[in-house]
Write an enzyme that holds these catalytic residues in place. Structure first.
Site, mmCIF file in Angstrom:
data_model
loop_
_atom_site.group_PDB
_atom_site.id
_atom_site.type_symbol
_atom_site.label_atom_id
_atom_site.label_comp_id
_atom_site.label_asym_id
_atom_site.label_seq_id
_atom_site.Cartn_x
_atom_site.Cartn_y
_atom_site.Cartn_z
ATOM 1 C CB ALA B 150 38.254 12.603 35.481
ATOM 2 C CB SER B 155 33.132 4.480 30.445
ATOM 3 O OG SER B 155 31.986 4.554 31.535
ATOM 4 C CG ASP B 218 27.498 8.057 34.474
ATOM 5 O OD1 ASP B 218 26.719 8.815 35.507
ATOM 6 O OD2 ASP B 218 28.860 7.829 34.731
#
Lengths: 432, 432
Positions: B150, B155, B218
């Protein structure tokens, strides 16, 4: 080229368009360029002589219905034809204003109402333009298919029909001797340019009476039609090659204060200067892109379809930037949601915070693959109306002020009670 | 300062946060700065030794449940502790990749599925980090409270818990000897900085296996927590003074393709370069304003209330600019309409076109005049849920990866069946 050769003593039917801002609202305050275009919704004025000395003005849209005896009016102001009309002060002298207000106001008039200001503008223009020694009274009725006070230039179109009617009736300007086809309406002789300049100048004076300090773009669009670029401090110029576009106009009927909205954008610009400045630059680029698009169209380098597709994208971009400025409203987003469901693109127009939205209707060479089908428009209108909004199927970019001499059976009372479709059925306009 | 002094052979519970992009999505493609922050929703990994030579990996969120005999795996890749781990190639050798894929794939696996990529990343990291001569198998279970796929960095948080677990378990790094209070979590000793750098580096390798060419932001957010500025070509830096903010996260569950959305913005940028460039500049100014705001907060010059008020305005501005880029969606506008009715401000986060939206929850010193009342949140959540959306009351800006040693009764099966509230009940984290 059409030349001017007629003066008129008989009844006159005159019409002038409203305007919509296509691009650049609010950004115009930050010296960015706005693009305004004439709207298919118009104001209509009917003028006829009377056999007595009564001036009877009716403007039912603002609840105005008033008679004055000519002998009760102040002495006319001197008028010289041609360029010399510019010697008139742009502001009405204060003592004259007070005198006229005393003639207008009665028990049923609030101070500073739309009808008070309309009556004041009329009396001022009448005194400026009446022929010396004129003894006959007049019936004048003005009726608009424009919603009044919705940011669509209703006062400017009123000002333009008023100034044209008085200039023509008292012999200061002439009207074209024949009907000009709509496509040729922007190809004006110098004579016509001068005539329109006079109409526009006097309309601006009426707008000053009504608004105080108008930008002048509304009356220019109502006079000349088509589209105008306007930049604060630089004035306005015509948008070359502007082509008439079909438009669905939706009035959310949500009341808003332009001053409050402008102040809100100002607060944001002050609070986040580095974020807001590029947003304004982007709006400038949108107005410029619109200009270049129609210039390309004029040179035959952009098809109507290409124009429509890109204008739709520009509508969307400009609307989102107006949202970022904080001037959208749930009602305007609802209009966007509904029309978008039907595949159409909408932006708010004018101050925002309610008010009106404009939706592009694709109308290209009757192509059933590209054009917006009437059924789609009907469905969208049905849904919008069910949400409490008011819709107008109309156009932008059409002609400015025009005179019709072909409705001899009309009179002031006919006009005052005419419906929108009866008014729009008048086709034989001599565009000025 | 907390020093590191423990290596572990026993069971480990590790967690790492997801991320949300607060500002700058899409603009980041045009070399503008994005701000990403850690999300209160986290991935949890439980690791324990087995008495046999089986490696058992369970990741129920992507339907992964797989066992391998250690003797069937390829030979481990050489690992040297400390900075030397950087000598590993960032890309997995193609022959190794094919070998591992042959061990992963069976009848029930589609090629290039999320679970195939997760299994591949695990096996690669295991081979890189396993201690030479290791003979015992492992049970590893990963469970996330993040919705997978989403745009919330699920991940990367998987990659971070995986790399931390293997680095700790095989003795390459140590864990803090005591629990760090959340306010002090960003005050790291050099030792802790180096440990986190190793976690982040190996997580990036796993992200490369999963994503091909990730930006690295991320996994940095999942490792370090807090907020990061990221600029393409310049890498990322911490946002000083970033304070944890309450957030309502809404997953519209509308599927979208990031690649298609990025291409759409690209087409617009190419078609309208002069309009789009300042929009991207405005986004840069938004990310900069967010940075300055927290720097001011760190210097004690901006209150939490001031921060929240301005962040709300920045949310709104950035969302409108993302709309202008064409990446909003009716579902996202619906979230905005619903939350705005309850007085809250929302922006889309990530690629847009559906996906997730973030809503600021005002939470200032328990002030009943300023804070968003729980009732308001509950009402908004009720309405959002009724519209088919999924809501998460959570936070941004919290700590990065942490290790818990205090749940001796847990095992891999406990974790795999744990609920979100059971996972969030674990409080005694040793933040890395």
């Amino acid at each position: 080229m059409v030349s001017l050769n007629q003066t008129f003593d008989g009844p006159l039917l005159i019409s002038a368009p409203g305007k919509v801002i296509l691009f650049g609202e609010h950004a115009v305050v930050y010296k960015k360029t706005a693009v305004a275009a004439s709207l298919g919704l118009r104001s209509y004025l009917y003028l006829e002589n009377r056999n007595d000395d009564i001036i009877h003005l009716e403007f039912p849209d603002v609840d105005l219905n008033r008679k004055w005896k000519m002998s009760d009016l102040p002495h006319p102001l001197p008028y010289k034809a041609g360029h010399d009309d510019s010697h008139h002060p742009m502001d009405m002298p204060e003592d004259l204003k007070q005198h006229l207000l005393s003639l207008i106001n009665g028990d049923d008039f609030e101070n500073d109402s739309a009808r008070e200001r309309a009556a004041l503008a009329f009396l001022y223009l009448y005194l400026c333009l009446v022929k010396p020694g004129e003894s006959r009274g007049l019936n004048i009725c003005v009726k608009s298919t424009l919603p009044v006070g919705a940011g669509l230039g209703s006062s400017a179109s009123f000002a333009v029909v008023l100034s044209s009617a008085l200039l023509i009736h008292f012999g200061h300007i002439m009207v074209p001797k024949q009907v000009v086809v709509e496509e040729k309406v922007q190809e004006r002789s110098n004579e016509r340019e001068e005539t329109l300049a006079a109409v526009n100048r006097w309309a601006y004076k009426a707008e000053q009476v009504i608004h105080g300090n108008p930008s002048g773009v509304d009356n220019a669009v109502a006079s000349y039609g088509g589209a105008k670029r306007y930049t604060k401090g630089e004035g306005f110029s015509s948008l070359q090659g502007f082509t008439s576009l079909r438009l669905l106009l939706t009035n959310t009927k949500v009341p808003r204060s332009t001053a409050v909205l402008v102040a809100g954008v100002g607060a944001k610009a002050k609070s986040f200067p580095l974020i807001m400045a590029p947003i304004m630059d982007s709006v400038q680029a949108i107005s410029d892109e619109c200009t270049h698009l129609f210039e390309k169209h004029a040179r035959g380098e952009a098809s109507k379809q290409e124009i429509l597709e890109r204008i739709e994208e520009l509508f969307d971009l400009n609307h989102c930037l107006l949202m970022a400025m904080g001037v959208s409203h749930p009602s305007l987003e609802q209009v966007r949601t509904i029309t978008s469901k039907h595949g159409m693109t909408t932006k708010l127009t004018g101050a925002g915070g309610g008010g009106c939205a404009v939706t592009i209707v694709r109308d290209v060479l009757n192509s059933k693959f590209v054009d917006t089908p009437q059924e789609t428009i009907d469905n969208a209108v049905k849904e919008l109306t069910a949400s409490g909004f008011e819709c107008y199927e109309t156009s932008v970019g059409g002609p400015g002020v025009g005179v019709s001499l072909l409705e001899p059976e009309w009179n002031a009372a006919t006009l005052c009670s005419a419906t929108r479709s009866e008014l729009e059925a008048v086709k034989e306009w001599r565009w000025m």
